[in-house]
Scaffold this motif. Sequence first.
Motif, mmCIF file in Angstrom:
data_model
loop_
_atom_site.group_PDB
_atom_site.id
_atom_site.type_symbol
_atom_site.label_atom_id
_atom_site.label_comp_id
_atom_site.label_asym_id
_atom_site.label_seq_id
_atom_site.Cartn_x
_atom_site.Cartn_y
_atom_site.Cartn_z
ATOM 1 N N LEU A 1 0.826 -1.206 0.000
ATOM 2 C CA LEU A 1 0.000 0.000 0.000
ATOM 3 C C LEU A 1 0.859 1.253 0.000
ATOM 4 O O LEU A 1 1.889 1.307 0.665
ATOM 5 C CB LEU A 1 -0.923 0.027 1.235
ATOM 6 N N ASP B 1 -2.681 5.840 0.550
ATOM 7 C CA ASP B 1 -3.840 5.048 0.112
ATOM 8 C C ASP B 1 -4.843 4.950 1.268
ATOM 9 O O ASP B 1 -4.942 3.921 1.949
ATOM 10 C CB ASP B 1 -3.390 3.662 -0.332
ATOM 11 N N ARG C 1 -7.531 1.862 1.665
ATOM 12 C CA ARG C 1 -7.028 0.528 1.997
ATOM 13 C C ARG C 1 -6.317 0.510 3.355
ATOM 14 O O ARG C 1 -6.369 -0.496 4.065
ATOM 15 C CB ARG C 1 -6.112 0.028 0.881
ATOM 16 N N ARG D 1 -9.079 0.291 5.884
ATOM 17 C CA ARG D 1 -9.658 -1.052 5.942
ATOM 18 C C ARG D 1 -8.736 -2.011 6.699
ATOM 19 O O ARG D 1 -9.195 -2.821 7.510
ATOM 20 C CB ARG D 1 -9.915 -1.556 4.523
#
Length: 316
Positions: free
Chosen positions: A158, A162, A165, A168
Amino acid sequence: MKLPTELPPAIFLIGPTASGKTALACEIATRFACDIISVDSAQVFCDMDIGTAKPDAAMQAQFPHRLINLITPEARYSAARFRMDALREMAATTAKGRIPLLVGGTMLYVKALREGLADLPDADSPLRAAVDLEAAARGWPALHAELAQIDPETAARLKPTDAQRIQRAIEIIRLTGQTMSSLFVAQKKSVPPYDFLTLALVPENRSELHRRIAVRFDTMLSQGLVDEVVMLRQKYRLDARLPAMRCVGYRQVWEMLEGELPKGELRDRGIFATRQLAKRQLTWLKSMQDLNVYDPLAADITATVIAAVDNHISQQ
């Protein structure tokens, strides 16, 4: 030699942006009893037509594309939902005696459908809001660094910016006490009941692919990409963090409209971002197995692919 199978056939046609997937898919659908199912995370959004290179009304009339125009740009769509939707459309296609033809470049969706998904928890809105507040105070790179200490494998793939993401991955850790990478390792793969032929378009001449990308982005601008984003901002409640507005092209136009990007740099930034997307898609393809790889720039590409499809179907 490929052995006959009792499983119904299904075809993947995947590759980077601007590699000619749509035109080739239409050729396949013209010659065989195929129904086209989109594998594109941007084309699921309604009213986002120009920047996603969505098939126009005439093409849709001749070759209906399933799994496009599913949600508004305000909403979110996941790989898990794609898998569920795609399996439903594939089953309906097979029930009619036709062949599912899955076309697109969202490689995460391809992987999810072919291999299954890890058993990840549902989104937790309060927790996401808390992570957003932390990011506002400390910045996403700081949260990325924190993630790297706990789940280095996920953090390594990543970018520090980002947001979606990183959010998450942190959410999963705080909900389950497990890392995203460990859940992926433990996932039970669920292979759909189809005999897949996966056709991968991998251009040997990258400079020609880059030229196509530039021509395609210029065409989008001339067709009214900027006006499309202006319309979307007026019609929907959007912000720059939504997946729809993080799509290549839309993100750069959004930044221009916000005064963050000079108008004169829009074209170059958009082309560069599209080239980076293509690079990521090709990286995904290198990691995949059981691919039939073809150069979409070859003069005989259509005949070669048609022969491969014909051979696959004839084995049933």
